[in-house]
Design a protein around this motif. Structure first.
Motif, PDB file in Angstrom:
ATOM      1  N   GLU A  70       0.843  -1.198   0.000  1.00  0.00           N
ATOM      2  CA  GLU A  70       0.000   0.000   0.000  1.00  0.00           C
ATOM      3  C   GLU A  70       0.876   1.245   0.000  1.00  0.00           C
ATOM      4  OE1 GLU A  70      -2.333   0.003   3.578  1.00  0.00           O
ATOM      5  OE2 GLU A  70      -0.612   0.358   4.878  1.00  0.00           O
ATOM      6  N   TYR A  72      -1.238   8.797   1.109  1.00  0.00           N
ATOM      7  CA  TYR A  72      -2.045   7.680   0.610  1.00  0.00           C
ATOM      8  C   TYR A  72      -2.742   6.952   1.765  1.00  0.00           C
ATOM      9  CZ  TYR A  72       0.941   8.179  -3.558  1.00  0.00           C
ATOM     10  OH  TYR A  72       1.623   8.646  -4.653  1.00  0.00           O
ATOM     11  N   LEU A 102       8.006   7.842  -9.058  1.00  0.00           N
ATOM     12  CA  LEU A 102       6.760   7.888  -9.818  1.00  0.00           C
ATOM     13  C   LEU A 102       6.738   9.109 -10.739  1.00  0.00           C
ATOM     14  CD1 LEU A 102       6.136   7.552  -6.489  1.00  0.00           C
ATOM     15  CD2 LEU A 102       3.876   7.034  -7.373  1.00  0.00           C
ATOM     16  N   SER A 117      -0.872   9.634  -9.110  1.00  0.00           N
ATOM     17  CA  SER A 117      -1.126   8.325  -9.718  1.00  0.00           C
ATOM     18  C   SER A 117      -0.094   7.348  -9.180  1.00  0.00           C
ATOM     19  CB  SER A 117      -1.022   8.416 -11.242  1.00  0.00           C
ATOM     20  OG  SER A 117      -1.235   7.144 -11.828  1.00  0.00           O
ATOM     21  N   PRO A 118      -0.429   6.645  -8.087  1.00  0.00           N
ATOM     22  CA  PRO A 118       0.579   5.847  -7.366  1.00  0.00           C
ATOM     23  C   PRO A 118       0.946   4.540  -8.067  1.00  0.00           C
ATOM     24  CG  PRO A 118      -1.543   5.621  -6.324  1.00  0.00           C
ATOM     25  CD  PRO A 118      -1.737   6.623  -7.404  1.00  0.00           C
ATOM     26  N   HIS A 119       1.552   4.661  -9.214  1.00  0.00           N
ATOM     27  CA  HIS A 119       2.021   3.490  -9.968  1.00  0.00           C
ATOM     28  C   HIS A 119       3.487   3.712 -10.303  1.00  0.00           C
ATOM     29  CE1 HIS A 119      -2.108   2.205 -10.216  1.00  0.00           C
ATOM     30  NE2 HIS A 119      -2.448   3.381 -10.699  1.00  0.00           N
ATOM     31  N   GLN A 129       7.428   3.734 -11.279  1.00  0.00           N
ATOM     32  CA  GLN A 129       8.230   3.202 -12.377  1.00  0.00           C
ATOM     33  C   GLN A 129       9.433   2.415 -11.853  1.00  0.00           C
ATOM     34  OE1 GLN A 129       6.809   6.464 -12.718  1.00  0.00           O
ATOM     35  NE2 GLN A 129       5.376   5.295 -13.955  1.00  0.00           N
ATOM     36  N   TRP A 189      11.546   0.867  -8.209  1.00  0.00           N
ATOM     37  CA  TRP A 189      11.409   0.462  -6.808  1.00  0.00           C
ATOM     38  C   TRP A 189      12.763   0.221  -6.169  1.00  0.00           C
ATOM     39  CZ3 TRP A 189       6.779   0.133  -4.278  1.00  0.00           C
ATOM     40  CH2 TRP A 189       5.617   0.090  -5.060  1.00  0.00           C
TER      41      TRP A 189
END
Length: 119
Positions: A45, A59, A98, A103-105, A107, A109
């Motif tokens: 999350e 978030y 990101l 938009s929490p997706h 690119q 990590w």
């Protein structure tokens, strides 16, 4: 591209902990950097995100007033100051880059750092 977290550990409930994310390989000011977490048996999350364009995005409501995110553009690092930790904060914490905090997706990590809060 690299994101490397540090600062995790085992603490007691009520304690504080500071996580750091050192980044390289991308233009720091062009991305948001967020903190995500994954507790045992749960989905990953989003927690918090920071970017020059959007400021700070929460978030997760439960961390408002306890977690503070900050960035240092000169060092390409993002920190997460966590206070009043509870056992429910136990998770592997990841930082990620990101395009937009809205938009929490991510690119990219990091590898994650374990935070364990004992009761």
């Amino acid at each position: 591209v690299r994101l490397v977290e540090s600062g995790g550990g085992l603490v007691q409930a009520g304690a504080s902990l500071r996580l750091s994310c050192a980044t390289s390989g991308f233009t720091f000011d062009d991305y948001g950097v967020g903190w995500f977490r994954q507790a045992p048996g749960k989905e990953r999350e989003g927690v918090l995100c920071i970017s020059n364009r959007e400021g700070i995005t929460y978030y997760e409501d439960s961390v408002e007033g306890r977690f503070i995110i900050s960035s240092d553009s000169a060092k390409n690092t993002v920190s997460l100051q966590m206070s009043r930790l509870t056992p429910e904060d136990t998770a592997v914490y990841y930082c990620a880059a990101l395009d937009s905090c809205s938009s929490p997706h991510p690119q990219y990590w990091g590898q994650g750092t374990q935070v364990t809060v004992s009761s």
